[in-house]
Design a protein around this motif. Sequence first.
Motif, PDB file in Angstrom:
ATOM      1  N   ALA A   1       0.834  -1.204   0.000  1.00 25.97           N
ATOM      2  CA  ALA A   1       0.000   0.000   0.000  1.00 25.97           C
ATOM      3  C   ALA A   1       0.870   1.257   0.000  1.00 25.97           C
ATOM      4  CB  ALA A   1      -0.921   0.005   1.214  1.00 25.97           C
ATOM      5  N   ILE A   2       2.000   1.192   0.684  1.00 31.95           N
ATOM      6  CA  ILE A   2       2.915   2.335   0.732  1.00 31.95           C
ATOM      7  C   ILE A   2       3.623   2.497  -0.613  1.00 31.95           C
ATOM      8  CG2 ILE A   2       4.938   3.305   1.874  1.00 31.95           C
ATOM      9  CD1 ILE A   2       4.100   1.657   4.357  1.00 31.95           C
ATOM     10  N   LYS A   3       4.077   1.370  -1.172  1.00 24.49           N
ATOM     11  CA  LYS A   3       4.732   1.437  -2.476  1.00 24.49           C
ATOM     12  C   LYS A   3       3.788   1.981  -3.538  1.00 24.49           C
ATOM     13  CE  LYS A   3       7.904  -2.406  -1.568  1.00 24.49           C
ATOM     14  NZ  LYS A   3       8.345  -3.760  -1.981  1.00 24.49           N
TER      15      LYS A   3
ATOM     16  N   TYR B   1       4.048   9.407 -10.116  1.00 23.44           N
ATOM     17  CA  TYR B   1       3.410   9.525 -11.421  1.00 23.44           C
ATOM     18  C   TYR B   1       2.737  10.893 -11.571  1.00 23.44           C
ATOM     19  CZ  TYR B   1       0.586   8.313 -15.497  1.00 23.44           C
ATOM     20  OH  TYR B   1       0.010   8.294 -16.744  1.00 23.44           O
ATOM     21  N   LEU B   2       1.994  11.299 -10.542  1.00 23.66           N
ATOM     22  CA  LEU B   2       1.321  12.596 -10.577  1.00 23.66           C
ATOM     23  C   LEU B   2       2.317  13.743 -10.661  1.00 23.66           C
ATOM     24  CD1 LEU B   2      -1.476  12.097  -7.894  1.00 23.66           C
ATOM     25  CD2 LEU B   2      -1.818  12.422 -10.346  1.00 23.66           C
ATOM     26  N   ASP B   3       3.482  13.554 -10.032  1.00 25.66           N
ATOM     27  CA  ASP B   3       4.483  14.619  -9.946  1.00 25.66           C
ATOM     28  C   ASP B   3       5.459  14.594 -11.119  1.00 25.66           C
ATOM     29  OD1 ASP B   3       5.320  16.854  -8.497  1.00 25.66           O
ATOM     30  OD2 ASP B   3       6.903  15.739  -7.492  1.00 25.66           O
ATOM     31  N   GLY B   4       5.231  13.679 -12.072  1.00 25.36           N
ATOM     32  CA  GLY B   4       6.098  13.610 -13.237  1.00 25.36           C
ATOM     33  C   GLY B   4       7.430  12.939 -13.009  1.00 25.36           C
ATOM     34  N   GLN B   5       7.570  12.245 -11.875  1.00 26.50           N
ATOM     35  CA  GLN B   5       8.818  11.527 -11.595  1.00 26.50           C
ATOM     36  C   GLN B   5       8.641  10.072 -12.067  1.00 26.50           C
ATOM     37  OE1 GLN B   5      10.530  12.221  -7.699  1.00 26.50           O
ATOM     38  NE2 GLN B   5       9.415  14.153  -7.483  1.00 26.50           N
ATOM     39  N   TYR B   6       8.632   9.930 -13.394  1.00 29.01           N
ATOM     40  CA  TYR B   6       8.217   8.667 -13.999  1.00 29.01           C
ATOM     41  C   TYR B   6       9.221   7.532 -13.803  1.00 29.01           C
ATOM     42  CZ  TYR B   6       4.855  11.794 -16.138  1.00 29.01           C
ATOM     43  OH  TYR B   6       3.875  12.738 -16.342  1.00 29.01           O
ATOM     44  N   GLU B   7      10.494   7.846 -13.742  1.00 28.48           N
ATOM     45  CA  GLU B   7      11.496   6.793 -13.519  1.00 28.48           C
ATOM     46  C   GLU B   7      11.251   6.108 -12.177  1.00 28.48           C
ATOM     47  OE1 GLU B   7      13.715   5.513 -15.348  1.00 28.48           O
ATOM     48  OE2 GLU B   7      14.239   6.924 -16.947  1.00 28.48           O
ATOM     49  N   GLU B   8      11.031   6.926 -11.139  1.00 29.86           N
ATOM     50  CA  GLU B   8      10.786   6.366  -9.805  1.00 29.86           C
ATOM     51  C   GLU B   8       9.466   5.596  -9.782  1.00 29.86           C
ATOM     52  OE1 GLU B   8      11.642   9.377 -10.552  1.00 29.86           O
ATOM     53  OE2 GLU B   8      13.433   9.933  -9.410  1.00 29.86           O
TER      54      GLU B   8
ATOM     55  N   LEU C   1       8.014   4.108 -12.265  1.00 32.23           N
ATOM     56  CA  LEU C   1       8.153   2.878 -13.058  1.00 32.23           C
ATOM     57  C   LEU C   1       8.733   1.748 -12.230  1.00 32.23           C
ATOM     58  CD1 LEU C   1       7.961   1.525 -15.843  1.00 32.23           C
ATOM     59  CD2 LEU C   1      10.271   2.383 -16.323  1.00 32.23           C
ATOM     60  N   THR C   2       9.765   2.048 -11.469  1.00 27.25           N
ATOM     61  CA  THR C   2      10.391   1.018 -10.632  1.00 27.25           C
ATOM     62  C   THR C   2       9.385   0.443  -9.631  1.00 27.25           C
ATOM     63  OG1 THR C   2      12.537   2.120 -10.819  1.00 27.25           O
ATOM     64  CG2 THR C   2      12.261   0.575  -9.006  1.00 27.25           C
ATOM     65  N   LEU C   3       8.595   1.306  -9.032  1.00 22.08           N
ATOM     66  CA  LEU C   3       7.620   0.853  -8.044  1.00 22.08           C
ATOM     67  C   LEU C   3       6.494   0.046  -8.686  1.00 22.08           C
ATOM     68  CD1 LEU C   3       7.490   4.120  -5.932  1.00 22.08           C
ATOM     69  CD2 LEU C   3       8.276   1.895  -5.110  1.00 22.08           C
ATOM     70  N   TYR C   4       5.999   0.499  -9.834  1.00 23.04           N
ATOM     71  CA  TYR C   4       4.933  -0.240 -10.522  1.00 23.04           C
ATOM     72  C   TYR C   4       5.429  -1.625 -10.953  1.00 23.04           C
ATOM     73  CZ  TYR C   4       1.984   3.943 -10.836  1.00 23.04           C
ATOM     74  OH  TYR C   4       1.196   5.035 -10.550  1.00 23.04           O
ATOM     75  N   GLN C   5       6.672  -1.684 -11.450  1.00 19.86           N
ATOM     76  CA  GLN C   5       7.231  -2.976 -11.868  1.00 19.86           C
ATOM     77  C   GLN C   5       7.314  -3.937 -10.692  1.00 19.86           C
ATOM     78  OE1 GLN C   5      10.860  -1.413 -13.598  1.00 19.86           O
ATOM     79  NE2 GLN C   5      10.109  -1.717 -15.695  1.00 19.86           N
TER      80      GLN C   5
ATOM     81  N   GLN D   1      -2.076  -0.871 -16.795  1.00 18.63           N
ATOM     82  CA  GLN D   1      -2.265   0.421 -17.460  1.00 18.63           C
ATOM     83  C   GLN D   1      -1.251   1.438 -16.956  1.00 18.63           C
ATOM     84  OE1 GLN D   1      -6.134   2.179 -16.975  1.00 18.63           O
ATOM     85  NE2 GLN D   1      -5.565   4.093 -17.945  1.00 18.63           N
ATOM     86  N   ARG D   2      -1.085   1.475 -15.635  1.00 13.91           N
ATOM     87  CA  ARG D   2      -0.122   2.421 -15.077  1.00 13.91           C
ATOM     88  C   ARG D   2       1.285   2.153 -15.621  1.00 13.91           C
ATOM     89  NH1 ARG D   2      -3.784   5.288 -13.445  1.00 13.91           N
ATOM     90  NH2 ARG D   2      -4.017   6.063 -11.297  1.00 13.91           N
ATOM     91  N   LEU D   3       1.625   0.867 -15.759  1.00 16.87           N
ATOM     92  CA  LEU D   3       2.971   0.519 -16.211  1.00 16.87           C
ATOM     93  C   LEU D   3       3.217   1.003 -17.635  1.00 16.87           C
ATOM     94  CD1 LEU D   3       5.655  -0.904 -15.695  1.00 16.87           C
ATOM     95  CD2 LEU D   3       4.616  -3.028 -16.503  1.00 16.87           C
TER      96      LEU D   3
END
Length: 416
Positions: A135-137, A145-152, A154-158, A174-176
């Motif tokens: 839940a925290i991840k 994602y909302l803040d545009g920090q997509y690299e970070e 992506l790692t969490l979604y993966q 979808q998020r990934l």
Amino acid sequence: MTYSEQLLDAIQNHDFSQDKILLKKALDNDSPEILSSLAENLTGYGFTNLAKEVYRDLIAKFPQEDLFKVYLAEILLNDGNDDDGLSLLFDVAKTSPAYLDALLVEADYYQTNGFIETARQKLIEASKIAPQEDAIKFGLAELDYLDGQYEEALTLYQDLIERQKTFGEVNLIQRLFQTEAKLGQYEEASQVIKEHTGDILDIDSKYQAGLVMLAVGDYKKAITYLDEVIDQSPDYVNAYPLLAQAYEHEHDNEQVLRSAQAGLAYNELDETLYSMGARAAANLNELDTAEDLLVKGLKTAPDNGDLRLQLSNLYLHEGKNDENIKLWQDLEDEDVEPQAHWNLAVSYARLDQREQAKSEFLLAYPEFQNNVDFLRQMILFFNSEPNSSDVMQQLLERYLKLVPEDEEMQDLYNQL
């Protein structure tokens, strides 16, 4: 049967005549465990006012049980009672077993209200307590994602997708692929889509999948997803321009026209569909349809220069020179683009209005002085104009530098 069970049964049967009485009896007689379950069920059913009474009763009886405060605070915050809700959460000590839950509720509240960094700090603090908590991840991934920090993100979604494909109501697949697309990694995004086709179920996921497949040039797949979107929800207006674009890449003018017309039936303000539909209709030699679409498009968007120019080109093709001239008459000179001047020059020349044609050719010349088609038309026009030898020489010299093998133009130059 406990009074809590009787109350829930009555609610399920839409019998609300005894709810206050049954609630009081439950509070007076049922065990704390049953009351806690009752409050949870009442919240789930949407009877938050009754749930608040239960939690307040439990807090009064067991003030040391901070989890009840957290649950009550969450309801209060959802009801817009921010001050009381936050007061309850801030009252939970860091040493309390419920402190982690309090942090998660606080993070959700701050995210909902647009305080992204505050929400992030709450989740980072929570992650130190429970580093493996999904839940925290997920919360951190959503914030990134909302803040545009997509690299970070992506790692969490993966990481999350290794254990689950959805989190709550959010489709992680979808998020990934959306995150991959945000990073410009369209090939990787399309690979995720291909590997998880069966998991792309909701309409927004299908739309986004169509968008990605269009970006990587897999037009047939894009069409498949976008067709599914429209089949599922015909008024999903954003899908029609993309579908028309995919069919355009497939050179299927009939489907481009059909998609444009279908989309305009739901959104007559879509200027792109007027343009694409008209272009497809012209390619199909359905010139009346093309003209009708462009005229309607200009009525909807009179300032759309692309539609106006497209209609002008069509009028030239159809030989409707008066209509072409009228199309530009009400515009200020600075709003008439060079291509329009070229088109007007052709129409005026055809109508033998030579002074106007000369003026329009000269206005278009700076933009098209290296365009061989324009130069050839202008040369042929000025060749029949008196006292034009100097202009002809300049035009022919420029033209022959670009097309030295044109014998007809070389002969004209020699005659000068």
